[in-house]
Design an enzyme around this catalytic site. Structure first.
Site, mmCIF file in Angstrom:
data_model
loop_
_atom_site.group_PDB
_atom_site.id
_atom_site.type_symbol
_atom_site.label_atom_id
_atom_site.label_comp_id
_atom_site.label_asym_id
_atom_site.label_seq_id
_atom_site.Cartn_x
_atom_site.Cartn_y
_atom_site.Cartn_z
ATOM 1 N N HIS A 1 0.833 -1.196 0.000
ATOM 2 C CA HIS A 1 0.000 0.000 0.000
ATOM 3 C C HIS A 1 0.877 1.258 0.000
ATOM 4 O O HIS A 1 2.081 1.190 0.241
ATOM 5 C CB HIS A 1 -0.930 -0.009 1.211
ATOM 6 C CG HIS A 1 -2.018 -1.033 1.111
ATOM 7 N ND1 HIS A 1 -2.569 -1.665 2.207
ATOM 8 C CD2 HIS A 1 -2.675 -1.528 0.030
ATOM 9 C CE1 HIS A 1 -3.506 -2.507 1.811
ATOM 10 N NE2 HIS A 1 -3.588 -2.439 0.489
ATOM 11 N N THR B 1 1.755 -5.327 -8.434
ATOM 12 C CA THR B 1 1.015 -4.191 -8.955
ATOM 13 C C THR B 1 1.967 -3.234 -9.679
ATOM 14 O O THR B 1 3.177 -3.349 -9.591
ATOM 15 C CB THR B 1 0.280 -3.473 -7.816
ATOM 16 O OG1 THR B 1 1.207 -3.184 -6.764
ATOM 17 C CG2 THR B 1 -0.829 -4.342 -7.261
ATOM 18 N N SER C 1 -2.795 -0.987 -11.025
ATOM 19 C CA SER C 1 -2.824 -0.512 -9.654
ATOM 20 C C SER C 1 -3.902 -1.240 -8.857
ATOM 21 O O SER C 1 -4.922 -1.662 -9.416
ATOM 22 C CB SER C 1 -3.089 0.997 -9.632
ATOM 23 O OG SER C 1 -3.161 1.479 -8.305
ATOM 24 N N ASP D 1 -5.140 -6.147 -7.419
ATOM 25 C CA ASP D 1 -5.267 -7.254 -6.465
ATOM 26 C C ASP D 1 -6.103 -8.392 -7.049
ATOM 27 O O ASP D 1 -5.820 -9.572 -6.811
ATOM 28 C CB ASP D 1 -5.915 -6.759 -5.175
ATOM 29 C CG ASP D 1 -5.031 -5.763 -4.432
ATOM 30 O OD1 ASP D 1 -3.826 -5.717 -4.739
ATOM 31 O OD2 ASP D 1 -5.543 -5.025 -3.578
#
Length: 359
Positions: free
Chosen positions: A103, A129, A155, A161
């Protein structure tokens, strides 16, 4: 020691004067304090002399800082041992991909992690990512023939994800290193939860923070050096959670009931066996062995499913059949059939004995 108590310089540098007390020991409280420090060892005495006049809480904090610095030095030493150049017995193409995700607030930590453990990470096909992959290619270069990159996902909030989760479903993901930010709200929280849940369903290696990832680097390096697939099985074999097998059986029941046009009643579902011998085979009694021949195949279970499709509810399996066993890794292994010849001979002998007694 009381944190509000301080040690006087005179107390630490000169012996205590003898004083009269009711006990007749000839020692003052200061003398007892110094004697206690001396009993604790020279290092404690020296430390107490250094912090004369300071609050004990501040001294404890400084000593804790010294201990933390020493621990950091040990971590750096171990990291240097792990990141020394080595030869892997597995090529990157022989293994499934290794995903790196972080993150926003964890990206500096991910950069530091990639920089520190580059020698280990380069031995895998790295996927992740978009930002993380750009970070890897900037640090390692895009034209290095010894590095084999995996899929570059978009992203996270835009579906990255979900793409990594799809790699898992396509049986091309061996481990997930995901530096999760636990203090921020994420617009794609549903995707994050799905990725973690599917990782647990697939029983793949998951490292949700830097400490677990650093520890995993030791295991990965050792497995590559020794050529041990058993240390990192999710990179070579499709695994599953031990709960998946039961879920699949329930799905079969639901499908059969839907085809039959009626819901599955509670009485139609196979009951769980709570007998101790079911969980501990070594404790099985002779009486249990008499019925083993009924469960050597899936005939009883298949008959039950057929009865559902035909709308019959009078046929029910007596025991849920498991033709294969699952270990903690979720690897299927064929269950050997038991030899029932001894049981047949025993039954025949018992029957003949009863007839002789009647005669």
């Amino acid at each position: 020691l009381n944190t509000n108590t301080s040690i006087n310089a005179e107390t630490m540098s000169t012996p205590a004067r003898p004083s009269q007390s009711s006990t007749g020991t000839g020692r003052s409280s200061r003398g007892s304090r110094r004697s206690f420090l001396e009993q604790m060892g020279p290092s404690v005495v020296c430390f107490a002399q250094e912090v004369t006049g300071e609050d004990y809480a501040a001294a404890a904090r400084r000593r804790s800082t010294i201990s933390t610095v020493a621990l950091a030095a040990e971590i750096d030493t171990i990291a240097q041992d792990v990141t020394t150049p080595f030869v892997s017995k597995f090529a990157p193409g022989d293994m499934r991909q290794l995903a790196l995700v972080a993150h926003n607030h964890m990206k500096p930590a991910m950069k530091e992690f990639i920089t520190t453990y580059s020698d280990v990470l380069k031995k895998f096909r790295i996927t992740g990512t978009q930002t993380t992959m750009r970070m890897c290619k900037t640090l390692w270069g895009e034209d290095d023939p010894d590095i084999e990159y995996g899929l570059t996902c978009t992203s996270g909030p835009l579906g990255g994800d979900a793409q990594i989760a799809a790699l898992m479903c396509m049986e091309d993901l061996g481990a997930l290193i995901f530096f999760v930010d636990p203090l921020s709200a994420h617009p794609h929280q549903a995707d994050i939860d799905s990725l973690i849940r599917l990782s647990n369903c697939g029983n793949v290696i998951v490292c949700p923070n830097p400490t677990s990832a650093m520890s995993m680097m030791h295991t990965l390096r050792t497995a590559l050096v020794l050529g041990s697939r058993g240390m990192i099985p999710s990179f070579f074999e499709t695994l599953e959670s031990p709960a998946v097998d039961e879920y699949k059986r329930q799905q079969e029941l639901a499908l059969a009931a839907a085809v039959a046009g009626r819901p599955v009643a509670a009485s139609d579902k196979p009951a769980l066996n709570t007998d101790a011998s079911f969980f501990h085979p070594n404790t099985a009694s002779d009486d249990d062995d008499d019925d083993d021949s009924e469960y050597d195949s899936d005939e009883g279970y298949d008959e039950f499913l057929s009865s559902l499709q035909e709308g019959q509810s009078n046929v029910k399996p007596e025991k849920k059949v498991r033709s294969s066993s699952s270990n903690l890794y979720g690897i299927k292994a064929a269950k050997p059939k038991k030899n029932s010849m001894t049981k047949k001979i025993r039954k025949l002998t018992t029957s003949l004995s009863k007839k002789v007694l009647k005669v």
